[in-house]
Design a protein around this motif. Structure first.
Motif, PDB file in Angstrom:
ATOM      1  N   ALA A   1      55.835  56.075  57.188  1.00  0.00           N
ATOM      2  CA  ALA A   1      56.354  55.215  56.536  1.00  0.00           C
ATOM      3  C   ALA A   1      55.183  53.982  56.520  1.00  0.00           C
ATOM      4  O   ALA A   1      55.179  53.092  55.323  1.00  0.00           O
ATOM      5  N   VAL A   2      54.406  53.768  57.482  1.00  0.00           N
ATOM      6  CA  VAL A   2      53.439  52.880  57.743  1.00  0.00           C
ATOM      7  C   VAL A   2      52.699  53.257  56.558  1.00  0.00           C
ATOM      8  O   VAL A   2      51.911  52.158  55.939  1.00  0.00           O
ATOM      9  N   SER A   3      51.857  54.259  56.611  1.00  0.00           N
ATOM     10  CA  SER A   3      51.027  54.589  55.620  1.00  0.00           C
ATOM     11  C   SER A   3      51.443  54.210  54.196  1.00  0.00           C
ATOM     12  O   SER A   3      50.672  53.706  53.309  1.00  0.00           O
ATOM     13  N   MET A   4      52.764  54.742  53.771  1.00  0.00           N
ATOM     14  CA  MET A   4      53.147  54.550  52.392  1.00  0.00           C
ATOM     15  C   MET A   4      53.471  53.087  52.183  1.00  0.00           C
ATOM     16  O   MET A   4      53.338  52.620  51.150  1.00  0.00           O
ATOM     17  N   SER A   5      53.959  52.312  53.116  1.00  0.00           N
ATOM     18  CA  SER A   5      54.046  50.965  52.820  1.00  0.00           C
ATOM     19  C   SER A   5      52.774  50.446  52.343  1.00  0.00           C
ATOM     20  O   SER A   5      52.993  49.509  51.331  1.00  0.00           O
ATOM     21  N   SER A   6      51.703  50.592  53.035  1.00  0.00           N
ATOM     22  CA  SER A   6      50.471  50.102  52.785  1.00  0.00           C
ATOM     23  C   SER A   6      50.099  50.474  51.337  1.00  0.00           C
ATOM     24  O   SER A   6      49.466  49.672  50.404  1.00  0.00           O
ATOM     25  N   GLN A   7      50.039  51.644  51.030  1.00  0.00           N
ATOM     26  CA  GLN A   7      50.016  52.426  49.365  1.00  0.00           C
ATOM     27  C   GLN A   7      50.798  51.514  48.764  1.00  0.00           C
ATOM     28  O   GLN A   7      50.124  51.142  47.675  1.00  0.00           O
ATOM     29  N   LEU A   8      52.037  51.111  48.928  1.00  0.00           N
ATOM     30  CA  LEU A   8      52.869  50.514  47.894  1.00  0.00           C
ATOM     31  C   LEU A   8      52.390  48.983  47.831  1.00  0.00           C
ATOM     32  O   LEU A   8      52.412  48.476  46.656  1.00  0.00           O
ATOM     33  N   ILE A   9      52.007  48.373  48.816  1.00  0.00           N
ATOM     34  CA  ILE A   9      51.467  46.952  48.850  1.00  0.00           C
ATOM     35  C   ILE A   9      50.375  46.951  48.138  1.00  0.00           C
ATOM     36  O   ILE A   9      49.943  46.104  47.312  1.00  0.00           O
TER      37      ILE A   9
END
Length: 381
Positions: free
Chosen positions: A348-356
């Motif tokens: 979730a941490v990595s994918m949140s960064s991708q999304l931002i």
């Protein structure tokens, strides 16, 4: 504080985009099955029901008892009653500039919280065929009220005007052809409609000359201590106050210069007869081709002020605390218009960064912030 600035930046852009739609209203009467009749006695009761089940009420007959008419309508009618808005409106002691027994004035950030939470009204001109969009409120407050579309013959025969306390009988709740700006979840979910007052039997004047408050608002670009800021400004106006327009004008003029600010207002709330100087006097001005490039530059300045590195870093930290799985992050991405196949499956941490990062690349960070604020408003407090 920086996360609040992120949210404010998103709402400023949302406000400008929805202001541009304020006059873009087509009132085509729809024939619908209106076999049901609904009674409402408060603004809150009406909006909570309509927002929860918008399709249920389209075309249905509505009765309202003792609501007061205003010439002014909310910037986004119904926004005040969303659960997110209630959280956003909460102010801190540091937001208060002046407080007395009968008077409360906020600093610009405090005023912004109120406008972002649904306070703020517009005065719109009649349509070409004389129909007038007004509002009615049981709480005598135009910011929380319900839009009504009055036909000219109704206004002429009954002399409908601001301050009339009315009873609405079997008026249909009709959708406008144009919805609110689709990229902002906070307003997209609010039905853009009005009660159709097309004959004198739909409205009865119960009492005359009742007080009602309304809230002319604007967006101020200003310099303070060598920095550029954007904040909302509004004033509470009472329909019973003598010479109220000149008092509104005086407030906005003085507030722009107060405390060493060098402010310019961007939007004018009175589209019929502008009551103070502003960069744009009507929504139509924002739709001109010649203004599109200027608006894009304005958006870039707003993003530059509010979407700063430290704020984005805090969002990167906060987002996975609420979206704790890859599935929830992908759902969030889908809800703001991304193809989820663009994302690499990870934590979730990595994918949140991708999304931002993708939101920054596509200039969609305001859409992300608006959606997150609607789902988890506590993030930005």
């Amino acid at each position: 504080m920086s996360l609040q600035e992120l949210y404010k930046g998103a709402k400023i852009i949302e406000t400008i985009e929805n202001y541009a739609l304020a006059e873009d209203s087509s009132f085509q009467i729809q024939e619908t099955d209106s076999s049901k009749l609904y009674w409402f006695y408060t603004d809150e009761e009406f909006w909570k029901n309509v927002i929860a089940e918008p399709t249920k009420y389209w075309g249905q007959k509505i009765n309202l008892y003792k609501f007061v008419v205003s010439n002014w309508i909310a910037r986004v009618p119904g926004l005040y009653w969303s659960s997110t808005s209630e959280v956003v409106r909460q102010h801190e002691q540091e937001d208060i500039a002046i407080q007395s027994e009968h008077w409360l004035e906020f600093y610009p950030p405090g005023k912004s919280k109120k406008v972002m939470g649904g306070v703020g009204t517009l005065l719109l001109p009649p349509t070409e065929d004389g129909k007038t969009l007004m509002s009615i409120s049981a709480g005598c407050n135009a910011s929380v009220g319900i839009p009504i579309l009055c036909f000219p013959e109704v206004i002429d025969q009954l002399k409908i005007k601001q301050g009339d306390c009315v009873v609405i009988r079997e008026a249909k709740w009709q959708p406008m052809d144009t919805s609110w700006a689709s990229k902002f979840a906070s307003t997209q979910g609010i039905p853009r409609g009005y009660l159709l007052i097309d004959s004198i039997d739909k409205i009865e004047v119960f009492e005359k000359d009742c007080p009602i408050v309304y809230h002319p608002f604007s967006l101020m670009e200003y310099e303070y201590q060598d920095s550029l800021f954007y904040d909302f400004v509004y004033v509470t106006a009472d329909s019973k106050v003598a010479d109220v327009d000149s008092k509104i004008q005086s407030f906005f003029k003085n507030y722009a210069k107060k405390d060493g600010r060098y402010g310019e207002y961007l939007l004018n709330p009175n589209i019929v007869n502008p009551i103070f100087d502003s960069r744009y006097s009507s929504p139509l001005e924002l739709t001109h081709a010649s203004e599109k490039a200027k608006l894009n530059l304005l958006y870039e300045r707003i993003r530059g002020v509010h979407f700063k590195g430290i704020s984005i870093e805090q969002l990167i930290i906060k987002l996975p605390q609420f979206y704790q799985s890859s599935i929830s992050v992908k759902t969030l991405a889908k809800n703001i218009g991304f193809n989820v196949s663009l994302f690499v499956e990870d934590s979730a941490v990595s994918m949140s960064s991708q999304l931002i990062n993708k939101c920054i690349e596509k200039e969609m960070i305001e859409s992300l912030i608006d959606r997150v604020a609607m789902e988890y408003p506590q993030i930005f407090n």
